[in-house]
Design a protein around this motif. Sequence first.
Motif, PDB file in Angstrom:
ATOM      1  N   ALA A 168       0.824  -1.208   0.000  1.00 61.00           N
ATOM      2  CA  ALA A 168       0.000   0.000   0.000  1.00 61.00           C
ATOM      3  C   ALA A 168       0.857   1.256   0.000  1.00 61.00           C
ATOM      4  O   ALA A 168       0.586   2.213  -0.741  1.00 61.00           O
ATOM      5  CB  ALA A 168      -0.934  -0.011   1.208  1.00 61.00           C
ATOM      6  N   THR A 169       1.911   1.265   0.820  1.00 64.01           N
ATOM      7  CA  THR A 169       2.772   2.442   0.900  1.00 64.01           C
ATOM      8  C   THR A 169       3.442   2.730  -0.435  1.00 64.01           C
ATOM      9  O   THR A 169       3.440   3.869  -0.919  1.00 64.01           O
ATOM     10  CB  THR A 169       3.836   2.236   1.994  1.00 64.01           C
ATOM     11  N   ASP A 170       4.005   1.692  -1.065  1.00 67.70           N
ATOM     12  CA  ASP A 170       4.664   1.887  -2.355  1.00 67.70           C
ATOM     13  C   ASP A 170       3.668   2.295  -3.436  1.00 67.70           C
ATOM     14  O   ASP A 170       3.976   3.125  -4.302  1.00 67.70           O
ATOM     15  CB  ASP A 170       5.400   0.620  -2.773  1.00 67.70           C
ATOM     16  N   ALA A 171       2.472   1.709  -3.409  1.00 71.72           N
ATOM     17  CA  ALA A 171       1.458   2.039  -4.419  1.00 71.72           C
ATOM     18  C   ALA A 171       1.052   3.503  -4.324  1.00 71.72           C
ATOM     19  O   ALA A 171       0.935   4.209  -5.341  1.00 71.72           O
ATOM     20  CB  ALA A 171       0.246   1.134  -4.270  1.00 71.72           C
ATOM     21  N   LEU A 172       0.827   3.982  -3.100  1.00 72.32           N
ATOM     22  CA  LEU A 172       0.438   5.382  -2.916  1.00 72.32           C
ATOM     23  C   LEU A 172       1.558   6.326  -3.339  1.00 72.32           C
ATOM     24  O   LEU A 172       1.305   7.381  -3.934  1.00 72.32           O
ATOM     25  CB  LEU A 172       0.050   5.627  -1.456  1.00 72.32           C
ATOM     26  N   LYS A 177      -4.350   5.190  -6.739  1.00 74.69           N
ATOM     27  CA  LYS A 177      -5.371   5.639  -5.806  1.00 74.69           C
ATOM     28  C   LYS A 177      -5.773   4.535  -4.832  1.00 74.69           C
ATOM     29  O   LYS A 177      -5.875   3.370  -5.202  1.00 74.69           O
ATOM     30  CB  LYS A 177      -6.604   6.119  -6.576  1.00 74.69           C
ATOM     31  N   ALA A 178      -6.035   4.986  -3.600  1.00 74.47           N
ATOM     32  CA  ALA A 178      -6.427   4.033  -2.559  1.00 74.47           C
ATOM     33  C   ALA A 178      -7.701   3.285  -2.942  1.00 74.47           C
ATOM     34  O   ALA A 178      -7.852   2.100  -2.640  1.00 74.47           O
ATOM     35  CB  ALA A 178      -6.625   4.775  -1.236  1.00 74.47           C
ATOM     36  N   GLU A 179      -8.637   3.970  -3.614  1.00 70.12           N
ATOM     37  CA  GLU A 179      -9.912   3.313  -3.937  1.00 70.12           C
ATOM     38  C   GLU A 179      -9.712   2.099  -4.834  1.00 70.12           C
ATOM     39  O   GLU A 179     -10.419   1.094  -4.707  1.00 70.12           O
ATOM     40  CB  GLU A 179     -10.880   4.305  -4.591  1.00 70.12           C
ATOM     41  N   PHE A 180      -8.721   2.149  -5.734  1.00 69.67           N
ATOM     42  CA  PHE A 180      -8.487   1.009  -6.627  1.00 69.67           C
ATOM     43  C   PHE A 180      -7.712  -0.097  -5.923  1.00 69.67           C
ATOM     44  O   PHE A 180      -7.872  -1.274  -6.258  1.00 69.67           O
ATOM     45  CB  PHE A 180      -7.784   1.466  -7.890  1.00 69.67           C
ATOM     46  N   PHE A 188      -7.129  -3.889   2.424  1.00 67.99           N
ATOM     47  CA  PHE A 188      -8.315  -3.630   3.227  1.00 67.99           C
ATOM     48  C   PHE A 188      -8.352  -2.146   3.564  1.00 67.99           C
ATOM     49  O   PHE A 188      -7.320  -1.495   3.645  1.00 67.99           O
ATOM     50  CB  PHE A 188      -8.287  -4.416   4.539  1.00 67.99           C
ATOM     51  N   GLN A 189      -9.530  -1.669   3.808  1.00 67.07           N
ATOM     52  CA  GLN A 189      -9.702  -0.278   4.201  1.00 67.07           C
ATOM     53  C   GLN A 189     -10.125  -0.211   5.658  1.00 67.07           C
ATOM     54  O   GLN A 189     -11.015  -0.939   6.088  1.00 67.07           O
ATOM     55  CB  GLN A 189     -10.753   0.389   3.313  1.00 67.07           C
ATOM     56  N   ASN A 190      -9.503   0.671   6.402  1.00 68.82           N
ATOM     57  CA  ASN A 190      -9.839   0.854   7.808  1.00 68.82           C
ATOM     58  C   ASN A 190      -9.936   2.342   8.089  1.00 68.82           C
ATOM     59  O   ASN A 190      -8.940   3.054   8.035  1.00 68.82           O
ATOM     60  CB  ASN A 190      -8.781   0.208   8.703  1.00 68.82           C
ATOM     61  N   THR A 191     -11.140   2.815   8.341  1.00 70.40           N
ATOM     62  CA  THR A 191     -11.336   4.246   8.568  1.00 70.40           C
ATOM     63  C   THR A 191     -11.113   4.638  10.017  1.00 70.40           C
ATOM     64  O   THR A 191     -11.105   5.816  10.345  1.00 70.40           O
ATOM     65  CB  THR A 191     -12.763   4.675   8.162  1.00 70.40           C
ATOM     66  N   ALA A 213      -0.555   2.163   5.852  1.00 68.81           N
ATOM     67  CA  ALA A 213      -0.482   3.224   4.852  1.00 68.81           C
ATOM     68  C   ALA A 213      -1.703   4.116   5.018  1.00 68.81           C
ATOM     69  O   ALA A 213      -2.807   3.642   5.271  1.00 68.81           O
ATOM     70  CB  ALA A 213      -0.450   2.623   3.451  1.00 68.81           C
ATOM     71  N   ARG A 214      -1.503   5.421   4.867  1.00 71.17           N
ATOM     72  CA  ARG A 214      -2.591   6.365   5.081  1.00 71.17           C
ATOM     73  C   ARG A 214      -2.818   7.174   3.808  1.00 71.17           C
ATOM     74  O   ARG A 214      -1.882   7.641   3.178  1.00 71.17           O
ATOM     75  CB  ARG A 214      -2.249   7.306   6.237  1.00 71.17           C
ATOM     76  N   SER A 215      -4.082   7.289   3.415  1.00 73.13           N
ATOM     77  CA  SER A 215      -4.435   8.107   2.264  1.00 73.13           C
ATOM     78  C   SER A 215      -5.726   8.839   2.578  1.00 73.13           C
ATOM     79  O   SER A 215      -6.773   8.217   2.763  1.00 73.13           O
ATOM     80  CB  SER A 215      -4.623   7.227   1.016  1.00 73.13           C
ATOM     81  N   SER A 216      -5.658  10.163   2.647  1.00 74.30           N
ATOM     82  CA  SER A 216      -6.838  11.005   2.909  1.00 74.30           C
ATOM     83  C   SER A 216      -7.599  10.526   4.140  1.00 74.30           C
ATOM     84  O   SER A 216      -8.818  10.407   4.135  1.00 74.30           O
ATOM     85  CB  SER A 216      -7.768  11.011   1.682  1.00 74.30           C
ATOM     86  N   GLY A 217      -6.866  10.219   5.212  1.00 71.75           N
ATOM     87  CA  GLY A 217      -7.519   9.812   6.442  1.00 71.75           C
ATOM     88  C   GLY A 217      -7.934   8.365   6.488  1.00 71.75           C
ATOM     89  O   GLY A 217      -8.482   7.908   7.483  1.00 71.75           O
ATOM     90  N   THR A 218      -7.692   7.609   5.399  1.00 68.86           N
ATOM     91  CA  THR A 218      -8.061   6.199   5.347  1.00 68.86           C
ATOM     92  C   THR A 218      -6.818   5.340   5.514  1.00 68.86           C
ATOM     93  O   THR A 218      -5.803   5.580   4.864  1.00 68.86           O
ATOM     94  CB  THR A 218      -8.733   5.861   4.011  1.00 68.86           C
TER      95      THR A 218
END
Length: 480
Positions: A168-172, A177-180, A188-191, A213-218
């Motif tokens: 996740a970190t490398d992808a971001l 995008k996190a959504e993809f 997995f997504q954890n809000t 990994a964090r993306s826009s608070g997610t």
Amino acid sequence: MIDRATVDKIIDAAQIVDVVGEFVTLRKSGVNYKGLCPFHDDKNPSFMVSPVKNICHCFVCGKGGTPAGFLMEHEQISYPDALRWLARKYNIEIVEKELTDEERAAQNERESMFVVNEWARDWFHNALKNTPDGVAIGLQYFRSRGIRDDIIEKFQLGYSPQRRDALATDALKKGYKAEFLVKTGLCFQNTQPAKAPEAPEGTEAPSEAVGEARSSGTLLTDRYRGRVIFPWLNISGKVVAFGGRVLDTRTKGVAQKYVNSPDSDIYHKERELYGIYQAKKTIAKEDRVFMVEGYTDVIAMHQAGIENVVANSGTALSIYQIRLLHRFTSNITLLYDGDEAGIHAAMRGTDMLLSEGMNIKVLLLPDGDDPDSFARKHNAEEYQRYLAEHQVDFIKFKTNLLLEEAKGDPVRKSQLVNNIVQSIAIIPNEITRAVYTQETAATMQMQERLIASAVQKQVEQNLEEERRQRERERDRRTLS
């Protein structure tokens, strides 16, 4: 306008041999078919049709193409009209409408998901070969299973590091995008914010939780962390999904050895077969496909020089998978281990295979062996010889199996006859039904006319049920 999902369904269903065969008399020529070109005054067959590539081509005038392309040229129609022609042929319903902005966005999302999966496939493979843990843990696991380096490359096997957010970190960082990452099932997504670890006295606390990994608070967590990776390729070679296996040293007490991609806009498990992309040419060439259960079974058989093999990963065969295989062959051998579970697996989905016109053989390996373990005990020559000598026709296999279960009980024998009759009755080819009727009567030591009468009665019942089903479906569409 025809929506993208329907177009994909039509293209996947269209078989070039079927389509060209509507207009050209074709003859088998090796793995391909040939006939007189319909686009010029052809005296010698120069029009080649490839079921593997799903294209046709004339070596004189150069015309041909995909099923839709052939129709456009032959019938002088537009691409949408060619799709409608194919939809009618394969009974695919088309609901035409102007695409909304949301639907156009969905098409773009599908393409984005394919791009993310392709990047992840390469990332996992690189992690396996070029990171310390990948080499020491992942690569060592594959080598402990006897998997050669060339096979690792052929199937693009990989490794996902144990760290919770490595991918996740490398992808971001790469801009994906996190959504993809979530929609493809890679993460997995954890809000909910993860609790940050306490800092040692006299030091500053970290700004966010370690390992997420964090993306826009997610927060994102890698789905396959600490597992070896098996990419799934569809028939055209696109990466649609992944399977991840926990390593042998960690399997004790683990409820789920394998984790697979969830269904998504680009992956539906009942429509895909593991290994189909690597196997399709050999399936057409050998005019046979071996069906096994798992990833390592497919890989082991490739190492033994048997490349016409696919896996359904332990699930019952679907009509979509059967029709996908039928594009390349009508002959299938179900290859399982010889214990009770293997026999049960061999029986699943067989009536559906028969109803689609597939010729089925069954091969049970010695009790205690699966295709993977059997390959590790025998060399390639021994493996191939065993397969050639131990395949049994399915109807004969089923008859002998049920006879053993009946053990001379007249009532149970009567029940097994009805069971066999039901299987024979769904075979679409009348001559094949007649042959199986003769063989079953001989095996059961019964008069052939009795078996033939029962088969014919069952055929008529099946046709009546199909008619009623069509009427119910027509009424349903009318009411809706």
